[in-house]
Design a protein around this motif. Structure first.
Motif, PDB file in Angstrom:
ATOM      1  N   ALA A  79       0.828  -1.204   0.000  1.00  0.00           N
ATOM      2  CA  ALA A  79       0.000   0.000   0.000  1.00  0.00           C
ATOM      3  C   ALA A  79       0.865   1.258   0.000  1.00  0.00           C
ATOM      4  O   ALA A  79       0.533   2.253  -0.666  1.00  0.00           O
ATOM      5  N   ILE A  80       1.958   1.224   0.737  1.00  0.00           N
ATOM      6  CA  ILE A  80       2.877   2.369   0.761  1.00  0.00           C
ATOM      7  C   ILE A  80       3.376   2.673  -0.644  1.00  0.00           C
ATOM      8  O   ILE A  80       3.401   3.828  -1.087  1.00  0.00           O
ATOM      9  N   ASN A  81       3.770   1.641  -1.376  1.00  0.00           N
ATOM     10  CA  ASN A  81       4.272   1.868  -2.727  1.00  0.00           C
ATOM     11  C   ASN A  81       3.192   2.409  -3.653  1.00  0.00           C
ATOM     12  O   ASN A  81       3.463   3.300  -4.481  1.00  0.00           O
ATOM     13  N   LEU A  82       1.982   1.888  -3.554  1.00  0.00           N
ATOM     14  CA  LEU A  82       0.903   2.410  -4.394  1.00  0.00           C
ATOM     15  C   LEU A  82       0.639   3.881  -4.075  1.00  0.00           C
ATOM     16  O   LEU A  82       0.406   4.694  -4.987  1.00  0.00           O
ATOM     17  N   TYR A  83       0.712   4.232  -2.798  1.00  0.00           N
ATOM     18  CA  TYR A  83       0.521   5.628  -2.399  1.00  0.00           C
ATOM     19  C   TYR A  83       1.633   6.520  -2.935  1.00  0.00           C
ATOM     20  O   TYR A  83       1.361   7.592  -3.516  1.00  0.00           O
ATOM     21  N   LEU A  84       2.876   6.104  -2.760  1.00  0.00           N
ATOM     22  CA  LEU A  84       3.995   6.947  -3.204  1.00  0.00           C
ATOM     23  C   LEU A  84       3.974   7.130  -4.719  1.00  0.00           C
ATOM     24  O   LEU A  84       4.261   8.229  -5.227  1.00  0.00           O
ATOM     25  N   ALA A  85       3.657   6.060  -5.440  1.00  0.00           N
ATOM     26  CA  ALA A  85       3.589   6.186  -6.891  1.00  0.00           C
ATOM     27  C   ALA A  85       2.463   7.134  -7.305  1.00  0.00           C
ATOM     28  O   ALA A  85       2.637   7.984  -8.194  1.00  0.00           O
ATOM     29  N   ARG A  86       1.314   7.011  -6.665  1.00  0.00           N
ATOM     30  CA  ARG A  86       0.181   7.880  -6.986  1.00  0.00           C
ATOM     31  C   ARG A  86       0.530   9.335  -6.673  1.00  0.00           C
ATOM     32  O   ARG A  86       0.226  10.257  -7.441  1.00  0.00           O
ATOM     33  N   LYS A  87       1.166   9.563  -5.539  1.00  0.00           N
ATOM     34  CA  LYS A  87       1.464  10.935  -5.128  1.00  0.00           C
ATOM     35  C   LYS A  87       2.474  11.605  -6.051  1.00  0.00           C
ATOM     36  O   LYS A  87       2.312  12.784  -6.412  1.00  0.00           O
ATOM     37  N   HIS A  88       3.499  10.852  -6.440  1.00  0.00           N
ATOM     38  CA  HIS A  88       4.607  11.480  -7.163  1.00  0.00           C
ATOM     39  C   HIS A  88       4.506  11.324  -8.674  1.00  0.00           C
ATOM     40  O   HIS A  88       5.237  11.995  -9.406  1.00  0.00           O
ATOM     41  N   GLY A  89       3.603  10.468  -9.132  1.00  0.00           N
ATOM     42  CA  GLY A  89       3.309  10.406 -10.555  1.00  0.00           C
ATOM     43  C   GLY A  89       4.457   9.909 -11.407  1.00  0.00           C
ATOM     44  O   GLY A  89       5.337   9.180 -10.948  1.00  0.00           O
ATOM     45  N   GLY A  90       4.423  10.309 -12.669  1.00  0.00           N
ATOM     46  CA  GLY A  90       5.437   9.863 -13.609  1.00  0.00           C
ATOM     47  C   GLY A  90       5.096   8.502 -14.195  1.00  0.00           C
ATOM     48  O   GLY A  90       4.039   7.916 -13.924  1.00  0.00           O
ATOM     49  N   PRO A  91       5.981   7.950 -15.014  1.00  0.00           N
ATOM     50  CA  PRO A  91       5.676   6.700 -15.714  1.00  0.00           C
ATOM     51  C   PRO A  91       5.539   5.488 -14.806  1.00  0.00           C
ATOM     52  O   PRO A  91       4.949   4.489 -15.212  1.00  0.00           O
ATOM     53  N   LEU A  92       6.076   5.547 -13.579  1.00  0.00           N
ATOM     54  CA  LEU A  92       5.930   4.414 -12.667  1.00  0.00           C
ATOM     55  C   LEU A  92       4.534   4.338 -12.071  1.00  0.00           C
ATOM     56  O   LEU A  92       4.138   3.291 -11.546  1.00  0.00           O
ATOM     57  N   ALA A  93       3.780   5.409 -12.131  1.00  0.00           N
ATOM     58  CA  ALA A  93       2.458   5.454 -11.519  1.00  0.00           C
ATOM     59  C   ALA A  93       1.395   4.977 -12.505  1.00  0.00           C
ATOM     60  O   ALA A  93       1.565   5.073 -13.727  1.00  0.00           O
ATOM     61  N   PRO A  94       0.276   4.460 -12.003  1.00  0.00           N
ATOM     62  CA  PRO A  94      -0.854   4.168 -12.882  1.00  0.00           C
ATOM     63  C   PRO A  94      -1.279   5.431 -13.629  1.00  0.00           C
ATOM     64  O   PRO A  94      -1.348   6.517 -13.052  1.00  0.00           O
ATOM     65  N   LYS A  95      -1.593   5.284 -14.925  1.00  0.00           N
ATOM     66  CA  LYS A  95      -1.930   6.460 -15.726  1.00  0.00           C
ATOM     67  C   LYS A  95      -3.408   6.800 -15.696  1.00  0.00           C
ATOM     68  O   LYS A  95      -3.802   7.898 -16.094  1.00  0.00           O
ATOM     69  N   ASP A  96      -4.248   5.857 -15.245  1.00  0.00           N
ATOM     70  CA  ASP A  96      -5.684   6.104 -15.218  1.00  0.00           C
ATOM     71  C   ASP A  96      -6.328   5.144 -14.222  1.00  0.00           C
ATOM     72  O   ASP A  96      -5.640   4.371 -13.548  1.00  0.00           O
ATOM     73  N   ALA A  97      -7.659   5.215 -14.122  1.00  0.00           N
ATOM     74  CA  ALA A  97      -8.374   4.389 -13.149  1.00  0.00           C
ATOM     75  C   ALA A  97      -8.203   2.904 -13.434  1.00  0.00           C
ATOM     76  O   ALA A  97      -8.108   2.087 -12.503  1.00  0.00           O
ATOM     77  N   GLN A  98      -8.149   2.526 -14.700  1.00  0.00           N
ATOM     78  CA  GLN A  98      -7.974   1.118 -15.032  1.00  0.00           C
ATOM     79  C   GLN A  98      -6.625   0.608 -14.538  1.00  0.00           C
ATOM     80  O   GLN A  98      -6.528  -0.485 -13.965  1.00  0.00           O
ATOM     81  N   GLU A  99      -5.579   1.387 -14.763  1.00  0.00           N
ATOM     82  CA  GLU A  99      -4.262   0.954 -14.290  1.00  0.00           C
ATOM     83  C   GLU A  99      -4.177   0.976 -12.767  1.00  0.00           C
ATOM     84  O   GLU A  99      -3.463   0.154 -12.188  1.00  0.00           O
ATOM     85  N   GLU A 100      -4.875   1.893 -12.135  1.00  0.00           N
ATOM     86  CA  GLU A 100      -4.916   1.854 -10.671  1.00  0.00           C
ATOM     87  C   GLU A 100      -5.526   0.539 -10.197  1.00  0.00           C
ATOM     88  O   GLU A 100      -5.042  -0.088  -9.246  1.00  0.00           O
ATOM     89  N   GLY A 101      -6.586   0.120 -10.871  1.00  0.00           N
ATOM     90  CA  GLY A 101      -7.183  -1.165 -10.535  1.00  0.00           C
ATOM     91  C   GLY A 101      -6.239  -2.317 -10.769  1.00  0.00           C
ATOM     92  O   GLY A 101      -6.142  -3.236  -9.940  1.00  0.00           O
ATOM     93  N   LEU A 102      -5.527  -2.287 -11.883  1.00  0.00           N
ATOM     94  CA  LEU A 102      -4.573  -3.356 -12.181  1.00  0.00           C
ATOM     95  C   LEU A 102      -3.426  -3.385 -11.169  1.00  0.00           C
ATOM     96  O   LEU A 102      -3.013  -4.458 -10.723  1.00  0.00           O
ATOM     97  N   ALA A 103      -2.910  -2.226 -10.815  1.00  0.00           N
ATOM     98  CA  ALA A 103      -1.809  -2.177  -9.849  1.00  0.00           C
ATOM     99  C   ALA A 103      -2.249  -2.747  -8.507  1.00  0.00           C
ATOM    100  O   ALA A 103      -1.497  -3.484  -7.846  1.00  0.00           O
TER     101      ALA A 103
END
Length: 220
Positions: A79-103
């Motif tokens: 969960a920490i990693n999903l939060y940090l990726a969401r907060k800081h963005g960039g190519p490592l983060a999910p690009k949309d709601a579908q990718e957030e679901g996949l992650a």
């Protein structure tokens, strides 16, 4: 803004340190050791551990890792990693709601389908001294993992060598740090060549190498 990562490198905190390295985040690392590794956690010179009152104020569950992100406390490494990726963005983060679901799906998949079995392989094939290893536990793990390895192998074949999005993302870190525990059973990787190539590529990344060097320098 200050990010603090609590935990030792020989724990699931590696996942968070690796991602922070990938994102180029400045952070403070506060070593916290698992209480079971200490001969006397109540000794006057004992280091901070998972049952230290100071740490229990951060995570009352008494488990590592945990983070304090400028006053926002979060536990559970995936969960920490999903939060940090969401907060800081960039190519490592999910690009949309579908990718957030996949992650999220792949993080939960790794935790439920693979992690216990993979850890049992680490312990009962390598980490434990021979007298503590249980061949039956190792055999059960070896029997359980070929199916999820096949699922991941197929996903990597279809996804251009990545877990989602056709690129390196937080999902690769979260899944890869679980699959790493199974490395003592090389026969699993021989049967899943895409998994083997993917994990080798992950471990060649400079951010992983930086984290692993810190882990190697930490007392066992």
């Amino acid at each position: 803004m200050t990010l603090t990562i609590y935990g030792c490198y020989r724990s699931r905190a590696t996942r968070n340190v690796w991602l922070a390295n990938e994102l180029g985040l400045a952070y403070q690392h506060v070593p916290v050791i698992q209480v079971y590794r200490l001969p006397d956690p109540n000794a006057a010179d004992a280091p901070m551990h998972t049952r230290s009152p100071e740490f229990l104020k951060v995570n009352p569950n008494g488990r590592i890792p945990a983070i304090d992100d400028d006053g926002f406390i979060l536990n559970e490494s995936l969960a920490i990693n999903l939060y940090l990726a969401r907060k800081h963005g960039g190519p490592l983060a999910p690009k949309d709601a579908q990718e957030e679901g996949l992650a999220t799906m792949w993080a939960l998949w790794a935790a439920t389908e693979c992690e216990t079995h993979a850890l049992n392989l680490t312990y009962h094939l390598a980490a434990y001294p021979p007298e503590k290893r249980d061949p039956a536990v190792a055999a059960a793990a070896l029997a359980a993992l070929p199916s999820p390895f096949a699922v991941l192998d197929q996903q990597l074949a279809q996804g251009g060598g990545y877990v989602m999005g056709g690129r390196f993302t937080v999902a690769d870190i979260n899944v890869g740090e679980v699959i790493r525990y199974a490395k003592p059973a090389q026969q699993l990787f021989d049967a899943a060549p895409n998994v083997k190539a993917w994990l080798d590529a992950l471990h060649a990344r400079p951010a992983f190498q930086k984290m692993w060097a810190a882990r190697d320098s930490e007392a066992a």
